[in-house]
Design an enzyme around this catalytic site. Structure first.
Site, PDB file in Angstrom:
ATOM      1  N   ASN A   1       0.879  -1.177   0.000  1.00 25.14           N
ATOM      2  CA  ASN A   1       0.000   0.000   0.000  1.00 25.14           C
ATOM      3  C   ASN A   1       0.913   1.222   0.000  1.00 25.14           C
ATOM      4  O   ASN A   1       1.473   1.600   1.035  1.00 25.14           O
ATOM      5  CB  ASN A   1      -0.881  -0.047   1.265  1.00 25.14           C
ATOM      6  CG  ASN A   1      -1.834   1.133   1.346  1.00 25.14           C
ATOM      7  OD1 ASN A   1      -1.776   2.044   0.521  1.00 25.14           O
ATOM      8  ND2 ASN A   1      -2.689   1.107   2.342  1.00 25.14           N
TER       9      ASN A   1
ATOM     10  N   ARG B   1      -2.670  -2.084  -3.354  1.00 27.67           N
ATOM     11  CA  ARG B   1      -3.875  -1.309  -3.098  1.00 27.67           C
ATOM     12  C   ARG B   1      -3.824  -0.074  -4.002  1.00 27.67           C
ATOM     13  O   ARG B   1      -2.866   0.698  -3.940  1.00 27.67           O
ATOM     14  CB  ARG B   1      -3.923  -0.863  -1.639  1.00 27.67           C
ATOM     15  CG  ARG B   1      -5.126   0.002  -1.378  1.00 27.67           C
ATOM     16  CD  ARG B   1      -5.115   0.563   0.017  1.00 27.67           C
ATOM     17  NE  ARG B   1      -6.303   1.381   0.208  1.00 27.67           N
ATOM     18  CZ  ARG B   1      -6.325   2.503   0.902  1.00 27.67           C
ATOM     19  NH1 ARG B   1      -5.228   2.955   1.478  1.00 27.67           N
ATOM     20  NH2 ARG B   1      -7.431   3.166   1.031  1.00 27.67           N
TER      21      ARG B   1
ATOM     22  N   HIS C   1     -12.898   2.685   0.552  1.00 26.05           N
ATOM     23  CA  HIS C   1     -12.860   1.617   1.563  1.00 26.05           C
ATOM     24  C   HIS C   1     -13.566   0.346   1.072  1.00 26.05           C
ATOM     25  O   HIS C   1     -13.997  -0.476   1.873  1.00 26.05           O
ATOM     26  CB  HIS C   1     -13.557   2.037   2.879  1.00 26.05           C
ATOM     27  CG  HIS C   1     -12.852   3.083   3.670  1.00 26.05           C
ATOM     28  ND1 HIS C   1     -13.525   4.033   4.402  1.00 26.05           N
ATOM     29  CD2 HIS C   1     -11.539   3.322   3.871  1.00 26.05           C
ATOM     30  CE1 HIS C   1     -12.668   4.824   5.013  1.00 26.05           C
ATOM     31  NE2 HIS C   1     -11.451   4.415   4.697  1.00 26.05           N
TER      32      HIS C   1
ATOM     33  N   ARG D   1     -11.456  15.217   8.702  1.00 26.84           N
ATOM     34  CA  ARG D   1     -12.327  15.648   7.589  1.00 26.84           C
ATOM     35  C   ARG D   1     -13.742  15.907   8.090  1.00 26.84           C
ATOM     36  O   ARG D   1     -14.249  15.177   8.945  1.00 26.84           O
ATOM     37  CB  ARG D   1     -12.405  14.570   6.507  1.00 26.84           C
ATOM     38  CG  ARG D   1     -11.079  14.219   5.906  1.00 26.84           C
ATOM     39  CD  ARG D   1     -11.258  13.177   4.800  1.00 26.84           C
ATOM     40  NE  ARG D   1     -10.020  12.452   4.609  1.00 26.84           N
ATOM     41  CZ  ARG D   1      -9.939  11.145   4.414  1.00 26.84           C
ATOM     42  NH1 ARG D   1     -11.042  10.404   4.367  1.00 26.84           N
ATOM     43  NH2 ARG D   1      -8.774  10.560   4.261  1.00 26.84           N
TER      44      ARG D   1
ATOM     45  N   GLU E   1      -7.844  -5.776   5.140  1.00 23.04           N
ATOM     46  CA  GLU E   1      -7.748  -5.385   3.731  1.00 23.04           C
ATOM     47  C   GLU E   1      -6.586  -6.086   3.039  1.00 23.04           C
ATOM     48  O   GLU E   1      -6.677  -6.435   1.863  1.00 23.04           O
ATOM     49  CB  GLU E   1      -7.596  -3.855   3.626  1.00 23.04           C
ATOM     50  CG  GLU E   1      -8.895  -3.132   3.960  1.00 23.04           C
ATOM     51  CD  GLU E   1      -8.698  -1.681   4.359  1.00 23.04           C
ATOM     52  OE1 GLU E   1      -8.170  -1.438   5.465  1.00 23.04           O
ATOM     53  OE2 GLU E   1      -9.077  -0.788   3.587  1.00 23.04           O
TER      54      GLU E   1
END
Ligand code: ADP
Length: 398
Positions: A7, A93, A182, A243, A382
């Site tokens: 990743n 990823r 996601h 965020r 993941e």
């Protein structure tokens, strides 16, 4: 058969080497501050007879970072493989696959062009994902590579869920729409949930809440993502660490005028200085925020209430969209380990068939629901999902 999962971010890189015979992690680690003189390399082999490594050193770029990862895995003393040929495949990823990539794919030059084309949608992520792919081509020539997209699971969003109510030409000409993110995590935990309740995913209505530094919620009906809270970018939806999630879009214009902000400043305000860090005036880590809240600090209590309220609203909305709910899943750092938040989110939801056992919630047990809706706390993985997709694509090559 070992699969290397990578990743690659702008200044960081996370990796896991997974043995696909038993899906065990052989070694994992990360590199932080790529580009700096004091970058950090972390390496943790599972075999206890070998040593973990944490090293501060200069790491000029992704080339150096990836060669360090490979050399550490090959290290005579603490490495876990004797030869590069023990890496059978690499799973990357990739954040944005646009409308083109609806599933994981073997990386070819056409796929790289596609990933490059999507840089316009994810300028902070896709260039680094692509860099990781190119560096691996040089350093592990001949090893097949697979791209696993964060957006792919959401390709089943119906047009009524993915088209924004702005002039249609922006969708038609510029592909401005909800993409969702996601996806690898939402898809993974939805499948684990269906397996756990022993029913085919095709007949289930599932809501998955991925609550980490970035957070999103997805409605999974019949195994397909049909609604998700992140949008054209990961800024939309839930309140997150830094965020803002949903706000009145007119606020963006108002703030820009009021404070005389540039586009870049507004971007940083909403992506980096809002959410929990904005509400608490300084903290984004939920462990710190909960400690303050439990000590009675009103500002932190309110921030957590705002976070949980937004999520509760979405659970109601997504149940309405699916016409019911069979399973509610919590996952990622906060979802898996915050009884405090789950306690608030799950309160007064009996009308929907949701009730829970506070003692089980407190202990982060796998199944915490007591009503008709199964409420599950499922660790996401993941990396394993990426490795499984990579294995599947490699198997089809033979
Ligand atoms: P990322 O989105 O970067 O993959 P994670 O899924 O690991 O991150 O989630 C990170 C978040 O989870 C942080 O806000 C962290 O504070 C929170 N978290 C981790 N452990 C706990 C815990 N025991 N209680 C509450 N929050 C936690």
């Amino acid at each position: 058969m070992n699969i290397l999962v990578l990743n690659c971010g702008s200044s960081s890189l996370k990796y896991q080497l997974i043995n696909m015979q038993d899906e065990s992690v052989v070694a994992k680690g990360q590199i932080e501050r790529i580009g700096a003189k004091d970058a950090i390399l972390k390496y943790k082999p599972t075999d206890k007879s070998k040593q973990s490594i944490t090293q501060v050193l200069e790491i000029k770029d992704h080339n150096v970072a990836i060669s360090l990862v490979i050399n550490t895995l090959l290290d005579k003393q603490n490495g876990v493989i004797a030869n590069k040929s023990e890496i059978s495949g690499i799973g990357h990823r990739v954040v944005h696959g646009g409308e083109e990539f609806i599933e994981s794919v073997l990386i070819t030059s056409a796929v790289k062009d596609g990933v490059r084309h999507c840089i316009q949608f994810a300028p902070l992520h896709n260039p680094h994902n692509l860099k990781g792919i190119e560096v691996c081509e040089e350093q592990l020539p001949g090893v097949p590579q697979v791209a696993v997209f964060d957006t792919a699971f959401h390709h089943t969003l119906p047009p009524k869920a993915h088209i924004y109510a702005i002039p249609l030409e922006f969708y038609k000409n510029d592909r401005i729409r909800r993409y969702g993110f996601h996806g690898t995590s939402h898809g993974f935990v939805a499948r684990v949930a269906a397996d756990h309740v022993g029913r085919p995913i095709e007949e289930l209505k599932i809501i998955t809440c991925h609550l980490g530094n970035g957070s999103s919620i997805t409605a999974v009906q019949g195994g397909n993502s049909i609604e998700t809270s992140m949008g054209f970018t990961p800024l939309e939806g839930l309140v997150m660490g830094t965020r803002c999630g949903d706000i009145d879009p007119a606020l963006v214009l108002h703030l820009a005028k009021l404070k005389n902000l540039t586009v870049e400043q507004v971007d940083s305000l909403l992506n980096k200085k809002s959410g929990m860090i904005g509400l608490t005036e300084g903290k984004s880590d939920f462990r710190d925020i909960e400690d303050e809240a439990m000590a009675g600090n009103e500002k932190y209590i309110l921030a957590l209430e705002i976070f949980c309220h937004r999520l509760k609203k979405y659970i109601g909305a997504y149940s309405a969209v699916m016409g019911g709910l069979d399973i509610l899943v919590f996952t990622a750092g906060i979802g898996e380990r915050s009884p405090y938040c789950r306690n608030i989110i799950l309160a007064n939801m009996e009308y929907l068939g949701i009730s829970f056992d506070p003692a089980k919630n407190e202990k982060n047990e796998f199944e915490i629901g007591t009503g008709p809706v199964r409420v599950l706390v499922i660790p996401t993985n993941e990396e394993l999902a990426i490795a499984r997709d990579t294995r599947k694509i490699l198997a089809a090559l033979k």
